[in-house]
Design an enzyme around this catalytic site. Structure first.
Site, short mmCIF file in Angstrom:
data_model
loop_
_atom_site.label_atom_id
_atom_site.label_comp_id
_atom_site.label_asym_id
_atom_site.label_seq_id
_atom_site.Cartn_x
_atom_site.Cartn_y
_atom_site.Cartn_z
N ASN A 72 -18.34 -37.32 -0.95
CA ASN A 72 -18.63 -36.24 -0.05
C ASN A 72 -17.39 -35.48 -0.21
OD1 ASN A 72 -20.49 -37.83 0.67
ND2 ASN A 72 -19.84 -38.59 2.07
N GLU A 122 -24.14 -37.79 -3.74
CA GLU A 122 -25.75 -37.92 -3.29
C GLU A 122 -25.92 -37.40 -2.33
OE1 GLU A 122 -23.33 -40.49 0.10
OE2 GLU A 122 -22.91 -41.86 -1.01
N GLU A 127 -20.43 -46.14 -6.69
CA GLU A 127 -19.88 -46.73 -5.18
C GLU A 127 -20.66 -47.94 -5.10
OE1 GLU A 127 -19.66 -43.79 -2.11
OE2 GLU A 127 -19.40 -42.31 -3.72
N GLN A 184 -13.10 -47.51 -1.96
CA GLN A 184 -11.94 -46.78 -2.66
C GLN A 184 -10.82 -47.67 -3.47
OE1 GLN A 184 -11.60 -43.03 -1.20
NE2 GLN A 184 -13.86 -42.31 -0.59
#
Length: 499
Positions: free
Chosen positions: A72, A173, A292, A351
């Protein structure tokens, strides 16, 4: 005791083991970068400010490709802020995570860190709030050797050699309303197609990743991929998948079967991409970048108030502490990615440090391995050669979220020097005795057999007890006349190497 039988046929090859399957993800979020990989005041820091204790753990983890700088974060990022003299770099607000970004670590510094870990850079460009020209500028700065304004700027900034980034993400995204600058599938598909076409005018051999759905539960799932690829199919090489899982309301059985949903996700995206390809009469296949994936206790994060009205630098956010059950799910998800290596040719565990991560750090203090570290590091180390599709005969159980799921799941890899079998037992209470026909592998001995399990499936590694959970040798593993026999504890992940 449950019983299962597995047959491994050397001819049942799915695809080569893709080293990019063992990728990870570093985002400018929480303490992933600052006090995670970068802490100049730390006793282990090198001359560039990177924590060498973390570097050693990343090497052990076996991460191959690192997606950067988001996530993001990238949808509000101006890459120019993060290069050049540090004292001149502006502090900016990051709207995605409501924090302050100092820009003290940028592309050139991160490339130095990658060299320490031996990882490949996968770079994301901001197509949400910027556009084609900034993406082309970043490409020129990163990859052009010299003799242009931006390549010469990189050299003047102290990086003579180009970064030669091959994989590029076209945003992040973009279907999500939480994303700064989110778009409809039609709008994003057009922007992505134009950006991709322009980038390939600069370098036709780039590998470009277009945004797929942010999860299989998105209301536009499937239709998003179709619409975006109808615009961008001819210009891109990958479509992304993102998936996070967690235990809901004490339903451990469903949680342990999360890989069933991941398999469904992959099936749907592959079918959709191939449908578009057939409509276009294209000979090209679009691969999946599952860039992800992880266990993430999102609900708890949303209720925690850790993202608040303060503008803070590197606040503690998303610092999930993982259990044995979480590690079993992570190991099983990685097994699923291996099983789909024919189309999933790149993946990123999200992550890497502190933020929903296998590695944790304390500022000024130690770095340690979470439970999820172990299935990833061991699989990365042992998996080689070709992925073999197993034939599994095992009891199945019914789950509320994912329907029928085999109690025992497995995948194998084979090369001439070493073969490996990875297994999970999803049963909550019973051991599983598994016999595995490995005659086709020509194996003569068990080189290694380790299991991650605990009498407390919620046991965790913490700052106070960093080795509460570790993999242990499984003494039940025995090879005789081409048949491997092993006992799997309940809620466990296991790896066996054969030679």
């Amino acid at each position: 005791m449950l019983r299962a039988h597995i047959v491994l046929d050397r001819q049942a090859v799915i695809a080569p083991v893709r080293r990019r399957t063992f990728g990870s993800f570093v985002e400018h979020l929480g303490r992933c970068v600052y006090t995670g990989i970068y802490e100049p005041e730390h006793p282990s820091a090198n001359e560039d400010g990177f924590r060498m204790d973390v570097v050693e753990l990343v090497r052990e983890l076996g991460s191959t490709t690192i997606r950067y700088p988001g996530g993001n974060f990238v949808s509000g990022f101006r890459w120019e802020d993060s290069v050049g003299p540090r004292e001149q770099r502006p502090v900016r607000r990051d709207l995605a995570w409501h924090s302050l970004e100092s820009n003290q670590v940028g592309l050139d510094e991160f490339a130095k860190w990658l060299a320490l870990t031996g990882s490949e850079l996968m770079l994301a460009v901001n197509v949400a709030t910027r556009g084609i020209l900034p993406a082309l500028d970043l490409l020129e700065y990163a990859n052009h050797p010299s003799g242009t304004a931006l390549s010469d700027l990189r050299i003047a900034n102290g990086t003579p050699a180009p970064h030669n980034v091959r994989m590029w993400c076209l945003g992040n995204e973009m279907d999500g309303p939480w994303q700064t600058g989110f778009m409809t599938a039609d709008d994003y598909g057009k922007v992505a197609a134009r950006t991709a076409a322009a980038m390939k005018m600069a370098d036709k051999d780039l590998e470009l990743v277009v945004c797929g759905s942010s999860g299989s539960g998105m209301p536009t799932f499937g239709d998003w991929e179709r619409t975006v690829l109808e615009h961008a199919y001819d210009h891109v090489d990958y479509v992304s998948c993102h998936a996070y899982y967690q235990e809901h309301d004490g339903d451990l059985a469903s949680f342990l079967a999360s890989a069933v949903d991941m398999d469904y996700f992959i099936d749907t995206v592959v079918a959709t991409a191939d449908h578009v390809g057939h409509k276009k009469r294209s000979k090209k296949k679009i691969d999946i970048s599952f860039d992800e994936w992880n266990v993430w206790y999102l609900k708890e994060h949303q209720e925690s108030g850790e993202v608040n009205e303060e503008w803070r630098h590197a606040p503690r956010q998303l610092e999930d502490v993982y259990s044995v059950a979480d590690a079993v799910v992570v190991g099983n998800l990685l097994m699923t990615l291996l099983k789909r290596s024919d189309r999933v040719t790149s993946a990123s565990l999200a992550q890497l440090v502190n933020v929903i991560a296998p590695i944790m750090t304390e500022p000024g203090g130690p770095a340690w391995r979470q439970t999820t570290f172990f299935p990833f590091s061991i699989t990365s180390r042992l998996a080689a050669g070709e992925v073999i599709r197993p034939t599994i005969e095992a009891p199945a159980s019914s789950t509320d979220r994912h329907g029928e799921a085999s109690v025992v799941d497995a995948v194998a890899t084979f090369d001439e020097d070493r073969s490996a079998v990875f297994l999970v037992n999803r049963d909550l209470t019973q051991e599983a005795q598994v016999t595995i026909d490995v005659r086709g592998f020509g194996a003569s001995r068990v080189m290694e057999a380790v299991t991650l399990a605990d009498s407390d499936v919620y046991a965790k590694n913490t700052l106070a007890d960093q080795r509460r959970v570790i993999p242990r040798a499984n003494p039940s593993a025995a090879l005789s006349d081409g048949v491997l026999t092993i006992i799997l504890p309940p809620v466990s992940w296991t790896a066996v190497a054969l030679g």
